[in-house]
Scaffold this motif. Structure first.
Motif, PDB file in Angstrom:
ATOM      1  N   ALA A  57       0.822  -1.214   0.000  1.00 46.68           N
ATOM      2  CA  ALA A  57       0.000   0.000   0.000  1.00 46.68           C
ATOM      3  C   ALA A  57       0.850   1.257   0.000  1.00 46.68           C
ATOM      4  O   ALA A  57       0.414   2.305  -0.502  1.00 46.68           O
ATOM      5  CB  ALA A  57      -0.924   0.004   1.217  1.00 46.68           C
ATOM      6  N   GLU A  58       2.051   1.168   0.558  1.00 48.56           N
ATOM      7  CA  GLU A  58       2.945   2.316   0.623  1.00 48.56           C
ATOM      8  C   GLU A  58       3.726   2.526  -0.678  1.00 48.56           C
ATOM      9  O   GLU A  58       4.504   3.475  -0.787  1.00 48.56           O
ATOM     10  CB  GLU A  58       3.920   2.147   1.783  1.00 48.56           C
ATOM     11  N   ASN A  59       3.515   1.622  -1.643  1.00 48.35           N
ATOM     12  CA  ASN A  59       4.272   1.705  -2.893  1.00 48.35           C
ATOM     13  C   ASN A  59       3.371   1.753  -4.118  1.00 48.35           C
ATOM     14  O   ASN A  59       3.839   1.532  -5.244  1.00 48.35           O
ATOM     15  CB  ASN A  59       5.217   0.502  -3.004  1.00 48.35           C
ATOM     16  N   ARG A  60       2.112   2.028  -3.914  1.00 47.95           N
ATOM     17  CA  ARG A  60       1.181   2.205  -5.024  1.00 47.95           C
ATOM     18  C   ARG A  60       0.112   3.191  -4.604  1.00 47.95           C
ATOM     19  O   ARG A  60      -0.126   3.382  -3.413  1.00 47.95           O
ATOM     20  CB  ARG A  60       0.573   0.875  -5.452  1.00 47.95           C
ATOM     21  N   GLN A  64      -4.697   1.967  -7.115  1.00 50.02           N
ATOM     22  CA  GLN A  64      -3.997   0.732  -7.472  1.00 50.02           C
ATOM     23  C   GLN A  64      -4.076  -0.317  -6.366  1.00 50.02           C
ATOM     24  O   GLN A  64      -3.969  -1.515  -6.637  1.00 50.02           O
ATOM     25  CB  GLN A  64      -2.527   1.039  -7.786  1.00 50.02           C
ATOM     26  N   PHE A  65      -4.302   0.133  -5.130  1.00 49.96           N
ATOM     27  CA  PHE A  65      -4.346  -0.811  -4.008  1.00 49.96           C
ATOM     28  C   PHE A  65      -5.705  -1.507  -3.900  1.00 49.96           C
ATOM     29  O   PHE A  65      -5.833  -2.488  -3.169  1.00 49.96           O
ATOM     30  CB  PHE A  65      -4.034  -0.084  -2.689  1.00 49.96           C
ATOM     31  N   ARG A 297      -6.967  12.310  -9.479  1.00 53.92           N
ATOM     32  CA  ARG A 297      -6.059  11.680  -8.518  1.00 53.92           C
ATOM     33  C   ARG A 297      -6.634  11.845  -7.120  1.00 53.92           C
ATOM     34  O   ARG A 297      -7.127  12.914  -6.773  1.00 53.92           O
ATOM     35  CB  ARG A 297      -4.663  12.310  -8.577  1.00 53.92           C
ATOM     36  N   PHE A 298      -6.587  10.784  -6.356  1.00 55.88           N
ATOM     37  CA  PHE A 298      -7.158  10.797  -5.013  1.00 55.88           C
ATOM     38  C   PHE A 298      -6.035  11.041  -4.004  1.00 55.88           C
ATOM     39  O   PHE A 298      -5.454  10.103  -3.444  1.00 55.88           O
ATOM     40  CB  PHE A 298      -7.873   9.468  -4.740  1.00 55.88           C
ATOM     41  N   LYS A 299      -5.732  12.333  -3.807  1.00 51.87           N
ATOM     42  CA  LYS A 299      -4.626  12.710  -2.925  1.00 51.87           C
ATOM     43  C   LYS A 299      -5.090  12.714  -1.474  1.00 51.87           C
ATOM     44  O   LYS A 299      -6.099  13.325  -1.128  1.00 51.87           O
ATOM     45  CB  LYS A 299      -4.101  14.088  -3.309  1.00 51.87           C
ATOM     46  N   LEU A 300      -4.319  12.043  -0.631  1.00 45.71           N
ATOM     47  CA  LEU A 300      -4.662  11.940   0.783  1.00 45.71           C
ATOM     48  C   LEU A 300      -4.167  13.173   1.526  1.00 45.71           C
ATOM     49  O   LEU A 300      -3.000  13.553   1.390  1.00 45.71           O
ATOM     50  CB  LEU A 300      -4.041  10.682   1.390  1.00 45.71           C
ATOM     51  N   PRO A 301      -5.006  13.808   2.331  1.00 48.80           N
ATOM     52  CA  PRO A 301      -4.560  14.978   3.088  1.00 48.80           C
ATOM     53  C   PRO A 301      -3.501  14.605   4.114  1.00 48.80           C
ATOM     54  O   PRO A 301      -3.420  13.460   4.561  1.00 48.80           O
ATOM     55  CB  PRO A 301      -5.852  15.464   3.771  1.00 48.80           C
ATOM     56  N   ASP A 326      -1.028  10.851  -3.495  1.00 48.89           N
ATOM     57  CA  ASP A 326      -2.031   9.795  -3.622  1.00 48.89           C
ATOM     58  C   ASP A 326      -1.492   8.429  -3.204  1.00 48.89           C
ATOM     59  O   ASP A 326      -2.148   7.408  -3.421  1.00 48.89           O
ATOM     60  CB  ASP A 326      -2.584   9.736  -5.050  1.00 48.89           C
ATOM     61  N   ILE A 327      -0.296   8.431  -2.604  1.00 48.42           N
ATOM     62  CA  ILE A 327       0.282   7.194  -2.069  1.00 48.42           C
ATOM     63  C   ILE A 327       0.368   7.321  -0.557  1.00 48.42           C
ATOM     64  O   ILE A 327       0.993   8.260  -0.048  1.00 48.42           O
ATOM     65  CB  ILE A 327       1.690   6.929  -2.659  1.00 48.42           C
ATOM     66  N   PRO A 328      -0.244   6.417   0.207  1.00 50.64           N
ATOM     67  CA  PRO A 328      -0.197   6.536   1.673  1.00 50.64           C
ATOM     68  C   PRO A 328       1.230   6.424   2.204  1.00 50.64           C
ATOM     69  O   PRO A 328       2.036   5.636   1.698  1.00 50.64           O
ATOM     70  CB  PRO A 328      -1.043   5.346   2.156  1.00 50.64           C
TER      71      PRO A 328
END
Length: 372
Positions: A57-60, A64-65, A297-301, A326-328
């Motif tokens: 999850a930390e690399n996509r 994609q996850f 793109r779903f960018k995480l705050p 957008d990558i956790p």
């Protein structure tokens, strides 16, 4: 091997139960210290099928996850997949269309029933009951066919999308689901006569493998295993999500905490899931299944968040750390099977070897969500 103190009371020897798949619901190894056929100590050994989902999850990116989610617990694949979507939607304030909310509830509850039916069949097969296994898998096949109609998959679903679902349901899907509800209700009456009232099952399960309320709390046991120990905790009610607060259903609770109580809770949960699906079908509105406008793109705050759903095994939580991309930065999963299995050493101590499979089977462990 045994300690000197143990040796004074009789020979204590170690037995490896596993690692193997049959009767263990995944690749689990139990190291049992036995005095005769009494279990003195039990140590679960895990890690045989670790796949590094959290690291992946930390690399996509978040989209994609999505396919990974249903492979964490493949028997609650729909619930995990849609739960992850809801976690991202909460973070990004994405509004889900009304029709998609109802479709998700129907899909989730069908998945819950399918999971409980598989548990029902394999649990009884572990105890030597072949006939109920064949009946329950016949019922489960009907659910898999229904879900396959709209998802294109029978087990590892990727039906959810941020903001809704990938494909709309039609009148045929709703009619087949309604017909299934009538069928499973008839089957539950048959299962009661064939299985629940069976004296052999009752002798194998009543008073066996008791998980006390205190023990359940101390290990963070959740799901049917917790509700069988007297605590009415269900994420769908305690922390409503995904429209569940719109439906009228009960949270089954028993206080015995034994193997039989865990059996009864799951059977009653099938009935409650049928009630939820029925209400959802009756009230499902027309409309879109995805928002009209969605970000590319779903960018995480920046910051951290936590979101939980109720899977077939209990509280499934997602701790997400974002940095504006957008990558956790981090995705930590709280899976119910890990906590439920952690209570087994204390639960198994003092029981008989013949009861080990019944007790471990009754908590409905799915190893891939432990070895994630």
């Amino acid at each position: 091997m045994s300690s000197e103190a143990d040796a004074e009371d009789g020979e204590v020897y170690s037995l490896n139960m596993g690692p193997q798949h049959p009767s263990m619901h995944g690749v689990l190894r139990l190291v049992l210290d036995l005095r005769g056929e009494e279990v003195i100590r039990a140590k679960p050994v895990i890690g045989y099928s670790h796949r590094a989902h959290e690291k992946m999850a930390e690399n996509r990116n978040t989209l994609q996850f999505l396919p990974n989610t249903s492979r964490i617990d493949y028997l609650s694949g729909m619930i995990y997949n849609l739960g992850y979507c809801q976690a991202i939607e909460k973070l990004l304030d994405i509004d889900v269309p009304e029709r998609a909310i109802y479709i998700r509830v129907i899909a989730n509850e069908l998945n819950r029933i399918a999971s409980h039916l598989l548990w029902f069949g394999t649990f009884l097969l572990d105890l030597g009951g072949i006939t109920p296994f064949l009946y329950s898998f016949d019922d489960r096949e009907e659910i898999l066919d229904i879900l396959d109609q709209v998802t294109g998959s029978r087990l590892t679903y990727c039906y959810g999308r941020f903001g809704g679902v990938t494909w709309d349901v039609d009148a045929t899907f709703l009619a087949r689901t309604t017909a299934f509800l009538a069928r499973i209700r008839e089957r539950l009456h048959m299962y009661k006569q064939l299985v629940t009232d069976n004296i052999i099952l009752r002798e194998r399960c009543i008073g066996v493998g008791v998980i006390s309320t205190e023990l359940a709390k101390s290990y963070g046991v959740t799901g049917p295993s917790l509700r069988a120990s007297g605590i009415a905790y269900d994420v769908r009610v305690a922390e409503p999500y995904g429209g569940y607060d719109r439906f009228d259903f009960e949270v089954p609770v028993l206080h015995e905490g034994d193997t039989m109580a865990r059996f009864h809770i799951r059977i009653r949960e099938i009935e409650e899931s049928c009630k939820i699906i029925e209400q959802a079908i009756e009230a499902i509105p027309e409309g879109d299944i995805l928002p009209k406008k969605m970000p590319k793109r779903f960018k995480l705050p920046e910051g951290e968040s936590y979101f939980a759903v109720e899977s077939a095994r209990g509280h499934f939580g997602m701790y997400i750390v974002g940095d504006g991309s957008d990558i956790p930065v981090k995705l930590k999963l709280r899976t119910p099977s890990f906590s439920n299995l952690s209570a087994m050493p204390e639960t198994l101590a003092g029981t008989m070897l013949a009861d080990t499979i019944a007790i471990v089977g009754s908590i409905d462990v799915v190893m891939p969500e432990i070895d994630r």
